[in-house]
Design a protein around this motif. Structure first.
Motif, PDB file in Angstrom:
ATOM      1  N   PRO A 187     -57.835  51.948 -18.897  1.00 14.50           N
ATOM      2  CA  PRO A 187     -57.567  50.659 -19.541  1.00 14.50           C
ATOM      3  C   PRO A 187     -56.504  49.869 -18.777  1.00 14.50           C
ATOM      4  N   TYR A 188     -56.584  48.539 -18.870  1.00 17.91           N
ATOM      5  CA  TYR A 188     -55.563  47.696 -18.244  1.00 17.91           C
ATOM      6  C   TYR A 188     -55.463  46.385 -19.006  1.00 17.91           C
ATOM      7  N   SER A 189     -54.358  45.697 -18.807  1.00 16.08           N
ATOM      8  CA  SER A 189     -54.122  44.411 -19.471  1.00 16.08           C
ATOM      9  C   SER A 189     -54.454  43.267 -18.523  1.00 16.08           C
ATOM     10  N   TRP A 190     -54.848  42.123 -19.091  1.00 15.61           N
ATOM     11  CA  TRP A 190     -55.206  40.956 -18.288  1.00 15.61           C
ATOM     12  C   TRP A 190     -54.595  39.705 -18.918  1.00 15.61           C
ATOM     13  N   GLU A 191     -53.869  38.921 -18.081  1.00 16.31           N
ATOM     14  CA  GLU A 191     -53.248  37.687 -18.561  1.00 16.31           C
ATOM     15  C   GLU A 191     -53.487  36.513 -17.620  1.00 16.31           C
ATOM     16  N   GLU A 192     -54.219  36.709 -16.505  1.00 19.28           N
ATOM     17  CA  GLU A 192     -54.490  35.619 -15.569  1.00 19.28           C
ATOM     18  C   GLU A 192     -55.490  34.652 -16.170  1.00 19.28           C
ATOM     19  N   SER A 193     -55.201  33.350 -16.086  1.00 22.29           N
ATOM     20  CA  SER A 193     -56.077  32.326 -16.651  1.00 22.29           C
ATOM     21  C   SER A 193     -56.798  31.562 -15.545  1.00 22.29           C
ATOM     22  N   CYS A 194     -57.539  30.525 -15.918  1.00 21.70           N
ATOM     23  CA  CYS A 194     -58.448  29.856 -14.987  1.00 21.70           C
ATOM     24  C   CYS A 194     -57.728  29.134 -13.850  1.00 21.70           C
ATOM     25  N   TRP A 195     -58.483  28.900 -12.781  1.00 19.66           N
ATOM     26  CA  TRP A 195     -57.985  28.307 -11.543  1.00 19.66           C
ATOM     27  C   TRP A 195     -57.946  26.789 -11.625  1.00 19.66           C
ATOM     28  N   SER A 196     -56.928  26.196 -10.994  1.00 16.53           N
ATOM     29  CA  SER A 196     -56.833  24.735 -10.881  1.00 16.53           C
ATOM     30  C   SER A 196     -56.492  24.375  -9.445  1.00 16.53           C
ATOM     31  N   LEU A 197     -57.041  23.278  -8.962  1.00 19.76           N
ATOM     32  CA  LEU A 197     -56.787  22.825  -7.603  1.00 19.76           C
ATOM     33  C   LEU A 197     -55.299  22.520  -7.415  1.00 19.76           C
ATOM     34  N   GLY A 198     -54.733  23.104  -6.383  1.00 20.96           N
ATOM     35  CA  GLY A 198     -53.328  22.857  -6.073  1.00 20.96           C
ATOM     36  C   GLY A 198     -52.374  23.864  -6.665  1.00 20.96           C
ATOM     37  N   THR A 199     -52.760  24.509  -7.758  1.00 20.79           N
ATOM     38  CA  THR A 199     -51.877  25.483  -8.405  1.00 20.79           C
ATOM     39  C   THR A 199     -52.463  26.890  -8.429  1.00 20.79           C
ATOM     40  N   GLY A 200     -53.763  27.019  -8.211  1.00 20.25           N
ATOM     41  CA  GLY A 200     -54.393  28.339  -8.233  1.00 20.25           C
ATOM     42  C   GLY A 200     -54.579  28.840  -9.655  1.00 20.25           C
ATOM     43  N   TYR A 201     -54.524  30.156  -9.840  1.00 20.52           N
ATOM     44  CA  TYR A 201     -54.713  30.746 -11.159  1.00 20.52           C
ATOM     45  C   TYR A 201     -53.442  30.639 -11.982  1.00 20.52           C
ATOM     46  N   GLY A 202     -53.627  30.432 -13.282  1.00 22.91           N
ATOM     47  CA  GLY A 202     -52.497  30.340 -14.187  1.00 22.91           C
ATOM     48  C   GLY A 202     -52.205  31.677 -14.847  1.00 22.91           C
ATOM     49  N   LYS A 203     -51.350  31.650 -15.871  1.00 24.07           N
ATOM     50  CA  LYS A 203     -50.985  32.856 -16.606  1.00 24.07           C
ATOM     51  C   LYS A 203     -50.865  32.528 -18.082  1.00 24.07           C
ATOM     52  N   LEU A 204     -51.369  33.408 -18.900  1.00 25.62           N
ATOM     53  CA  LEU A 204     -51.298  33.241 -20.343  1.00 25.62           C
ATOM     54  C   LEU A 204     -49.839  33.160 -20.782  1.00 25.62           C
ATOM     55  N   GLU A 205     -49.491  32.113 -21.494  1.00 24.82           N
ATOM     56  CA  GLU A 205     -48.113  31.923 -21.934  1.00 24.82           C
ATOM     57  C   GLU A 205     -47.936  32.229 -23.415  1.00 24.82           C
ATOM     58  N   GLN A 206     -48.832  31.715 -24.257  1.00 23.86           N
ATOM     59  CA  GLN A 206     -48.693  31.885 -25.699  1.00 23.86           C
ATOM     60  C   GLN A 206     -49.981  32.461 -26.287  1.00 23.86           C
ATOM     61  N   PRO A 207     -50.085  33.777 -26.373  1.00 26.19           N
ATOM     62  CA  PRO A 207     -51.305  34.403 -26.886  1.00 26.19           C
ATOM     63  C   PRO A 207     -51.576  34.019 -28.341  1.00 26.19           C
ATOM     64  N   ARG A 208     -52.867  33.763 -28.606  1.00 27.22           N
ATOM     65  CA  ARG A 208     -53.302  33.465 -29.975  1.00 27.22           C
ATOM     66  C   ARG A 208     -53.826  34.716 -30.671  1.00 27.22           C
TER      67      ARG A 208
END
Length: 396
Positions: A187-208
């Protein structure tokens, strides 16, 4: 580049048509397609299918759902934008190899990091160019996806009878469980979010919510879309028990895409899914996960004649009466006539009326056959991840 003609079915002279030949594709019926080698030298055997997408070849080649398959690209210019370390769906096993029409050209894209041929060689992918992909695609459409072997030999030496025997001996995907070949080991955890031009992949900040994703061959962009929708994701191996999943206290459960015959994977997956459904925790499935959900409800799946693989498939959402342009990759389908009374059809293919989505009427669970995380529309189906999160919050 000169197109290399395939050998006729009754051909007994298996000599390459000229000395520059470095690769061959041999189908189980005896057809021989000569060409030029791509990537790693050697040979691979698998199911030969075709994909009609005009873009996204790197994501396609790294999609775990293509395990056991050789991809014929109908679009002739494959490799023209090169490759990069971001546009991948997994670092592990994926497609066996590829068949293309034109030579790979020099890459021309600002995101290029490595030419496709070098990238294939490093990943162990075997390919062939110079093939009449129109003829091959028409053959698959009429006769179904055949077994085949690609052999890449830089010295141009080929044992065609031995390759033909290898193609005929391969058992085929029906009845084959491949999820265990591509699932994670721990098992592993995942927090990387979708890609945007100029910034690359984001990161989950406030989980719902906390979502447990069962990995039958999950694509990274599915995980990114879940994170972008607000999910803190824990990914677990395909054979994780229902008790271990419930011990993680998930707010939602996700059933991933993956390769192989859903009935074979269902031997161990169906009892787990049924227990999870009984728990009342919201559930969302994509591709193989959709098929496994249907099987757990008592439905049936069947092997398709040629499958759906491309990025221009129109799907009707019966909830909104909107048509989505979707990405698809599957060789099995749920028999819509086999669905139980507590399931309703939510999506349908406008190409052939096959089932593309279902919802349970008595439990918080739904699934789709197509890939909402891909971008053919470009984001026509991303709402499904938000729908999942809304379902989770409603049943909290």
């Amino acid at each position: 580049m000169t197109q290399i003609k395939s050998a006729p079915l009754d051909n007994t002279d298996y000599s390459p048509p000229h000395k520059d030949i470095t690769a061959v594709l041999v189908l189980e019926d005896g057809q021989v397609f000569w060409g030029y080698g791509i990537g790693k030298a050697g040979d691979v055997v698998g199911e030969v299918c075709f994909n009609t997408a005009m873009t996204g070849y790197q994501e396609i080649l790294t999609d775990p759902s293509y395990t056991g398959q050789i991809i014929t690209f109908t679009f002739p210019h494959i490799g023209n934008v090169g490759t990069n370390p971001e546009d991948i769906e997994t670092t592990g096993p994926a497609a066996l190899g590829m068949v293309i029409r034109e030579d790979i050209t020099s890459p021309s894209n600002f995101r290029n990091n490595q030419p496709l041929n070098d990238w294939c060689r490093e990943r162990g992918l075997v390919g062939i160019s110079g093939v009449d992909t129109r003829r091959l695609t028409r053959f698959i459409r009429i006769n179904g996806a055949p077994n085949g072997v690609i052999c890449h030999n830089p010295e141009g030496r080929f044992d065609i009878p031995a390759l033909l025997e290898k193609a005929r001996a391969w058992p085929g995907l029906k009845g084959m469980d491949l999820a265990l070949d591509v699932t994670c080991k721990e098992p592993y955890s995942w927090e990387e979010s979708c890609w945007s031009l100029g910034t690359g992949y984001g990161k989950l900040e406030q989980p719902r919510a906390h979502v447990v994703a069962v990995d039958y061959g999950i694509k990274r962009n599915i995980l990114r879309c879940l994170a972008s929708a607000g999910a803190r994701v824990t990914v677990v191996p395909a054979q994780t028990s229902a008790e271990d999943i419930l011990a993680l206290k998930p707010d939602g459960i996700f059933l991933s895409n993956g390769p192989g015959d859903p009935a074979a994977t269902g031997v161990y997956a169906i009892p787990v899914i049924r227990t999870l459904l009984d728990s009342g925790i919201p559930m969302f499935g994509i591709c193989l996960g959709h098929q496994l959900l249907a099987l757990a409800m008592g439905g049936k799946t069947e092997k398709m004649h040629q499958g759906h693989r491309g990025a221009n498939h129109p799907v009707m959402d019966y909830n909104t009466n909107k048509v989505e342009i979707t990405s698809m990759n599957h060789g099995f389908v749920v028999d819509k006539e086999s669905l139980p009374e507590n399931a309703r059809i939510s999506h349908i293919s406008l190409f052939d009326q096959t089932l593309c989505g279902l919802e349970l009427t008595d439990r918080p669970a739904f699934s789709v056959q197509h890939h909402p995380e891909a971008s053919p529309g470009p984001k026509d189906s991303h709402y499904l991840f938000d729908r999942f999160m809304e379902m989770i919050e409603k049943h909290a």
